[in-house]
Design an enzyme around this catalytic site. Sequence first.
Site, PDB file in Angstrom:
ATOM      1  N   LYS A  29       0.860  -1.193   0.000  1.00  6.57           N
ATOM      2  CA  LYS A  29       0.000   0.000   0.000  1.00  6.57           C
ATOM      3  C   LYS A  29       0.894   1.240   0.000  1.00  6.57           C
ATOM      4  CE  LYS A  29      -4.331   1.144   2.256  1.00  6.57           C
ATOM      5  NZ  LYS A  29      -5.000   1.141   3.558  1.00  6.57           N
TER       6      LYS A  29
HETATM    7  C1  E4P Z   1      -8.308   1.479   3.777  1.00  2.26           C
HETATM    8  O1  E4P Z   1      -7.593   1.105   2.895  1.00  2.26           O
HETATM    9  C2  E4P Z   1      -8.255   2.848   4.306  1.00  2.26           C
HETATM   10  O2  E4P Z   1      -7.037   3.093   4.928  1.00  2.26           O
HETATM   11  C3  E4P Z   1      -9.398   3.030   5.255  1.00  2.26           C
HETATM   12  O3  E4P Z   1     -10.573   2.573   4.610  1.00  2.26           O
HETATM   13  C4  E4P Z   1      -9.562   4.445   5.781  1.00  2.26           C
HETATM   14  O4  E4P Z   1     -10.749   4.475   6.515  1.00  2.26           O
HETATM   15  P1  E4P Z   1     -11.119   5.661   7.530  1.00  2.26           P
HETATM   16  O5  E4P Z   1     -11.397   6.882   6.720  1.00  2.26           O
HETATM   17  O6  E4P Z   1     -12.339   5.150   8.232  1.00  2.26           O
HETATM   18  O7  E4P Z   1      -9.955   5.850   8.452  1.00  2.26           O
END
Ligand code: E4P
Length: 217
Positions: free
Chosen positions: A87
């Site tokens: 990521k």
């Molecule tokens: C996933 O890949 C993201 O990091 C995550 O969905 C972010 O979510 P949030 O906005 O609830 O922190």
Amino acid sequence: MKFFIDTANLEHIKEAQDLGILDGVTTNPSLMAKEGITGKENIMSHYKAICEIVDGDVSAEVIATDLEGMIREGEELAALHEQIVIKLPMIKDGVKACTYFSNKGVKTNVTLVFSPGQAILAAKAGATYVSPFLGRLDDISSDGMGLLSEIRLIYDNYGFNTQILAASIRHTMHVIDCARIGADVMTGPLHSILGLLKHPLTDIGLEKFLADHNKGN
Ligand code: E4P
């Protein structure tokens, strides 16, 4: 639409996996910290533990923000388990690192995407997944689903292979809207998945069926 769970909580991951509908997991540094997982060694072994529970892709985020650091961390993460997806943040060096890993056939997830232009760059860099953060846009009175529709349109115009991973999902209606628009994947917390089960008429109907059955027995 694939279902990923957006958590580093092993119990939640197991529960979704046991339901038989789980296609993968996304994590981020905040989700790891929320579970009290700190320090490189613990973080790495937690990723392995997640990979042992699920069959699908598991996104593991780099911490470095420079190209060299992202490549070093990404390679370490990829070596951990074949299910790991690197990521990378949507910054200039993140795009370069995405191109680097794509050329090597390593799966990537470009994260922190908030605009169609950023999604185009991720696709051009050969990302496996692009993660538009829908809930965080809604949080600031912007239109998360509108962004998802625009990315879907643009990717379909050019046949980009990058999968749209709808992220920052907050609730069940987000999941349903993602399916309407045609997200390839949605990643949400356990409650957004379990919420799909619920309908009062199901509960009332089942109660009546059981009561009627018991009258004759
Ligand atoms: C996933 O890949 C993201 O990091 C995550 O969905 C972010 O979510 P949030 O906005 O609830 O922190």
